[in-house]
Write a protein that holds these residues in place. Structure first.
Motif, mmCIF file in Angstrom:
data_model
loop_
_atom_site.group_PDB
_atom_site.id
_atom_site.type_symbol
_atom_site.label_atom_id
_atom_site.label_comp_id
_atom_site.label_asym_id
_atom_site.label_seq_id
_atom_site.Cartn_x
_atom_site.Cartn_y
_atom_site.Cartn_z
ATOM 1 N N VAL A 96 0.833 -1.204 0.000
ATOM 2 C CA VAL A 96 0.000 0.000 0.000
ATOM 3 C C VAL A 96 0.863 1.249 0.000
ATOM 4 O O VAL A 96 2.048 1.214 0.336
ATOM 5 N N GLY A 97 0.231 2.373 -0.343
ATOM 6 C CA GLY A 97 0.914 3.660 -0.313
ATOM 7 C C GLY A 97 0.505 4.440 0.909
ATOM 8 O O GLY A 97 0.556 3.934 2.030
ATOM 9 N N GLU A 98 0.073 5.690 0.706
ATOM 10 C CA GLU A 98 -0.403 6.500 1.808
ATOM 11 C C GLU A 98 -1.693 5.915 2.370
ATOM 12 O O GLU A 98 -2.321 5.066 1.764
ATOM 13 N N LYS A 99 -2.100 6.409 3.545
ATOM 14 C CA LYS A 99 -3.311 5.891 4.176
ATOM 15 C C LYS A 99 -4.507 6.094 3.263
ATOM 16 O O LYS A 99 -4.642 7.129 2.609
ATOM 17 N N CYS A 100 -5.376 5.101 3.218
ATOM 18 C CA CYS A 100 -6.593 5.152 2.409
ATOM 19 C C CYS A 100 -7.339 6.464 2.673
ATOM 20 O O CYS A 100 -7.614 6.805 3.836
ATOM 21 N N PRO A 101 -7.694 7.233 1.625
ATOM 22 C CA PRO A 101 -8.371 8.517 1.841
ATOM 23 C C PRO A 101 -9.736 8.379 2.522
ATOM 24 O O PRO A 101 -10.164 9.276 3.239
ATOM 25 N N LEU A 102 -10.411 7.254 2.318
ATOM 26 C CA LEU A 102 -11.694 7.062 2.984
ATOM 27 C C LEU A 102 -11.501 6.760 4.467
ATOM 28 O O LEU A 102 -12.325 7.168 5.295
ATOM 29 N N CYS A 103 -10.430 6.067 4.810
ATOM 30 C CA CYS A 103 -10.122 5.849 6.231
ATOM 31 C C CYS A 103 -9.832 7.177 6.916
ATOM 32 O O CYS A 103 -10.276 7.415 8.049
ATOM 33 N N ARG A 104 -9.100 8.058 6.248
ATOM 34 C CA ARG A 104 -8.826 9.383 6.800
ATOM 35 C C ARG A 104 -10.131 10.145 7.033
ATOM 36 O O ARG A 104 -10.331 10.775 8.072
ATOM 37 N N ALA A 105 -11.005 10.097 6.034
ATOM 38 C CA ALA A 105 -12.272 10.823 6.124
ATOM 39 C C ALA A 105 -13.129 10.299 7.265
ATOM 40 O O ALA A 105 -13.818 11.080 7.948
ATOM 41 N N GLU A 106 -13.100 8.989 7.500
ATOM 42 C CA GLU A 106 -13.925 8.408 8.566
ATOM 43 C C GLU A 106 -13.484 8.883 9.949
ATOM 44 O O GLU A 106 -14.323 9.042 10.848
ATOM 45 N N VAL A 107 -12.181 9.084 10.139
ATOM 46 C CA VAL A 107 -11.692 9.594 11.420
ATOM 47 C C VAL A 107 -12.279 10.977 11.687
ATOM 48 O O VAL A 107 -12.786 11.263 12.780
ATOM 49 N N THR A 108 -12.238 11.834 10.662
ATOM 50 C CA THR A 108 -12.796 13.182 10.797
ATOM 51 C C THR A 108 -14.307 13.141 10.984
ATOM 52 O O THR A 108 -14.872 13.885 11.800
ATOM 53 N N ASP A 109 -14.970 12.273 10.213
ATOM 54 C CA ASP A 109 -16.425 12.151 10.332
ATOM 55 C C ASP A 109 -16.833 11.797 11.758
ATOM 56 O O ASP A 109 -17.770 12.387 12.308
ATOM 57 N N LEU A 110 -16.143 10.838 12.353
ATOM 58 C CA LEU A 110 -16.508 10.416 13.709
ATOM 59 C C LEU A 110 -16.298 11.558 14.694
ATOM 60 O O LEU A 110 -17.162 11.810 15.557
ATOM 61 N N GLU A 111 -15.176 12.252 14.597
ATOM 62 C CA GLU A 111 -14.920 13.374 15.501
ATOM 63 C C GLU A 111 -16.007 14.436 15.362
ATOM 64 O O GLU A 111 -16.483 14.991 16.358
ATOM 65 N N ASP A 112 -16.415 14.696 14.118
ATOM 66 C CA ASP A 112 -17.456 15.701 13.874
ATOM 67 C C ASP A 112 -18.801 15.267 14.444
ATOM 68 O O ASP A 112 -19.533 16.074 15.032
ATOM 69 N N ARG A 113 -19.155 14.000 14.272
ATOM 70 C CA ARG A 113 -20.450 13.518 14.771
ATOM 71 C C ARG A 113 -20.490 13.556 16.299
ATOM 72 O O ARG A 113 -21.514 13.891 16.900
ATOM 73 N N ILE A 114 -19.381 13.189 16.934
ATOM 74 C CA ILE A 114 -19.327 13.233 18.399
ATOM 75 C C ILE A 114 -19.414 14.679 18.881
ATOM 76 O O ILE A 114 -20.077 14.972 19.885
ATOM 77 N N ALA A 115 -18.779 15.593 18.160
ATOM 78 C CA ALA A 115 -18.850 17.012 18.534
ATOM 79 C C ALA A 115 -20.288 17.520 18.458
ATOM 80 O O ALA A 115 -20.745 18.254 19.348
#
Length: 212
Positions: A96-115
């Motif tokens: 693999v290369g850099e971290k999967c862009p959808l995995c990155r987005a999910e981290v932000t999504d979860l933080e936003d939903r909890i906020a």
């Protein structure tokens, strides 16, 4: 306390809280599919999307198979032709290369939903939906305990989720007993699905990323 801002994220959270299962699992799962749908139908030729796709050498295992669920032959072919043409046989040997862009987005999504959950906790309608719902799964309880600063919110979410787990133990026992030939099979759908709900309550929904 300032009035609750009832924006679209609030109403999405409220809708998820009124449905069965962990509302954060439901939202993250929907966020990922909505993002994939947008990429397939609007952004397969977007330079930024393609650059991130190429840098990651495609999506991770989990997201690649979620992509396949859309059965979009053209969009998927365009994406994979890009990465296969660019890297060639190196895809087979270098991983693999850099971290999967959808995995990155999910981290932000979860933080936003909890906020949003923390900021909106004083809304009676949302709090009632959470307190009468199925609670959060274990991974998302732990994520809330790490992120949320307001102690009453942390305590309430833990209390609700623990109570649902205790009730689930009763329903699992009822399901086990119903498998005895001396008992009639269960008619309550929640009892029939208690085994699956136990998995979801402890580890989160299928296709939702781990947070621990």
């Amino acid at each position: 306390m300032p009035p609750i801002d009832r924006h679209m994220p609030f109403f999405r959270l409220l809708d998820a809280a009124r449905q069965p299962g962990c509302p954060l699992c439901r939202m993250i799962r929907a966020d990922t599919r909505r993002r994939l749908e947008s990429i397939l139908y609007e952004s397969v030729n977007d330079v930024g999307v393609r650059d991130r796709w190429r840098a990651a050498r495609g999506y991770c295992h989990r997201h690649a198979w979620i992509l396949a669920e859309f059965r979009d032959a053209l969009g998927t072919a365009i994406l994979y032709e890009d990465v296969v043409g660019f890297y060639g046989a190196r895809l087979l040997t270098e991983g693999v290369g850099e971290k999967c862009p959808l995995c990155r987005a999910e981290v932000t999504d979860l933080e936003d939903r909890i906020a949003v959950l923390e900021q909106s906790w004083d809304d009676d309608e949302l709090r009632s939906a959470i307190e009468t719902g199925d609670g959060l799964c274990g991974p998302h309880v732990r994520a809330v305990l790490r992120q949320v600063r307001c102690a009453p919110v942390r305590e309430a979410l833990l209390r609700v989720s623990a109570a649902r787990l205790q009730q689930l133990a009763v329903e699992l026992r009822q399901l086990i007993e119903s498998c005895d030939y001396q008992h009639a099979p269960p008619t309550d759908e929640r009892i029939k699905q208690a085994w699956r709900r136990a998995i979801e309550h402890l580890v989160g929904w299928r296709d939702v990323p781990p947070t621990d």
